[in-house]
Design an enzyme around this catalytic site. Structure first.
Site, mmCIF file in Angstrom:
data_model
loop_
_atom_site.group_PDB
_atom_site.id
_atom_site.type_symbol
_atom_site.label_atom_id
_atom_site.label_comp_id
_atom_site.label_asym_id
_atom_site.label_seq_id
_atom_site.Cartn_x
_atom_site.Cartn_y
_atom_site.Cartn_z
ATOM 1 N N CYS A 90 -33.350 -77.181 12.201
ATOM 2 C CA CYS A 90 -33.070 -78.612 12.185
ATOM 3 C C CYS A 90 -34.339 -79.240 11.635
ATOM 4 O O CYS A 90 -35.319 -79.384 12.367
ATOM 5 C CB CYS A 90 -32.762 -79.145 13.580
ATOM 6 S SG CYS A 90 -32.608 -80.942 13.607
ATOM 7 N N CYS A 93 -35.369 -82.680 13.402
ATOM 8 C CA CYS A 93 -35.766 -82.788 14.805
ATOM 9 C C CYS A 93 -35.580 -81.456 15.518
ATOM 10 O O CYS A 93 -36.386 -80.548 15.369
ATOM 11 C CB CYS A 93 -34.975 -83.901 15.494
ATOM 12 S SG CYS A 93 -35.517 -84.234 17.172
ATOM 13 N N SER A 94 -34.490 -81.321 16.256
ATOM 14 C CA SER A 94 -34.365 -80.150 17.127
ATOM 15 C C SER A 94 -32.908 -79.816 17.425
ATOM 16 O O SER A 94 -32.643 -79.173 18.440
ATOM 17 C CB SER A 94 -35.089 -80.437 18.439
ATOM 18 O OG SER A 94 -34.566 -81.633 18.996
ATOM 19 N N CYS A 95 -31.982 -80.242 16.592
ATOM 20 C CA CYS A 95 -30.566 -79.982 16.858
ATOM 21 C C CYS A 95 -30.334 -78.485 17.012
ATOM 22 O O CYS A 95 -30.816 -77.684 16.206
ATOM 23 C CB CYS A 95 -29.692 -80.516 15.728
ATOM 24 S SG CYS A 95 -29.750 -82.316 15.601
#
Lengths: 187, 104
Positions: A90, A93-95
């Site tokens: 991702c 971000c951090s999906c």
């Protein structure tokens, strides 16, 4: 201390219930993690019909095993083969697919991984100790708020006699992100 | 929106640090922040897109230097302030109060 202050204020205003926070933490620490994803992979390796459903509609097939919910609302499963290797990131971000893999490791959320894997996936795989022949195409999937990816790793050789539960034991978190391969069982 | 969070393709950010048997939360406060996310979300104070946007609006240097759950804390503070629920002053006062009480 800043966090404590925030929680205390929210609690005083009746906006947060600290015991509910305890429950959420416990739920993720004990129930939601990569063993869920490993069960999905093992089922797909063992049952060709399930695998077909999984690749056709990941969200529905994963829900068949009871894994669904927050941060896994729309899932796409990408299959590794002898000629294609998939890696998930991702960049923004951090999906990450929480219901099947739990919460992401720090490296997945870090600037070095997010920046580099889309530019130099072979270099990143090498950092993880994975060397693939040049003939293997590497596909990098950039997750987003709506759609999350799960890698269906290659089933290792020599596992024809293993049960679904034994197969699940072989499947690691990183193999479902795409930064590892599933190793054959030690004989 | 193009911003510091849009890291894909950037050079020079260093090696990837891996940790064996990594826990979900390295410190207790990280778990509290994680749990508060659900609480604030459930209360309808903000949605996930607003939360993410609050992180993306961080000062770029601060964004790169702070940890993941520090980003989350920053987003809570920003959004709760903007929605008029908790002001930075109020939070500072409570923090000082807890410090004096010797709580940790």
């Amino acid at each position: 201390m800043r966090v404590k202050a925030l929680e205390t204020l929210l609690s005083e205003k009746g906006l947060v219930d600290s015991s509910a926070i305890d429950t959420v933490i416990e739920l993720y620490e004990t129930k939601i993690g990569p063993r869920n994803g490993a069960a999905v992979v093992a089922r797909a390796w063992s049952d060709p019909d399930y695998k077909a459903r999984l690749l056709e509609n990941g969200t529905k097939a994963i829900a068949e095993l009871g894994f669904e919910g927050v941060q896994g609302e729309d899932m796409m499963v990408v299959e590794n083969t002898d000629s294609v290797h998939n890696v998930v990131v991702c960049t923004l971000c951090s999906c990450y697919p929480w219901p099947t893999l739990g919460l992401p490791p720090v490296w997945y959320k870090s600037a070095p991984y997010r920046s580099k894997v889309v530019r130099d996936p072979r270099g990143v795989l090498s950092e993880f100790g994975v060397e693939l022949p040049d003939s293997v195409e590497i596909r990098v999937w950039d997750s987003n708020a709506e759609l999350r990816y799960l890698v269906l790793p290659n089933r290792p050789a020599g596992t024809d006699d293993l049960s679904e539960a034994e197969l699940a034991e072989l499947v690691t978190r990183d193999s479902m992100i795409g930064t590892a391969l599933v190793a054959a069982p030690a004989s | 929106m193009n911003g510091i969070h849009d890291l894909g393709g950037m050079h020079g950010l260093g090696p990837i640090d891996q940790e064996a048997n990594e826990p979900y939360f390295h410190e207790e406060w990280e778990g509290r922040v994680f749990g508060m996310f659900f609480a604030n979300f459930a209360q309808g104070h903000f949605n996930v897109d607003q939360f993410r946007h609050a992180i993306e609006r961080m000062d770029p240097a601060e964004y790169l230097q702070s940890s993941y759950y520090e980003h989350w804390l920053h987003a809570f503070e920003t959004l709760l302030h903007e929605k008029g629920i908790i002001s930075p002053d109020e939070l500072d006062r409570k923090q000082a109060e807890l410090s004096q009480a010797g709580d940790s």
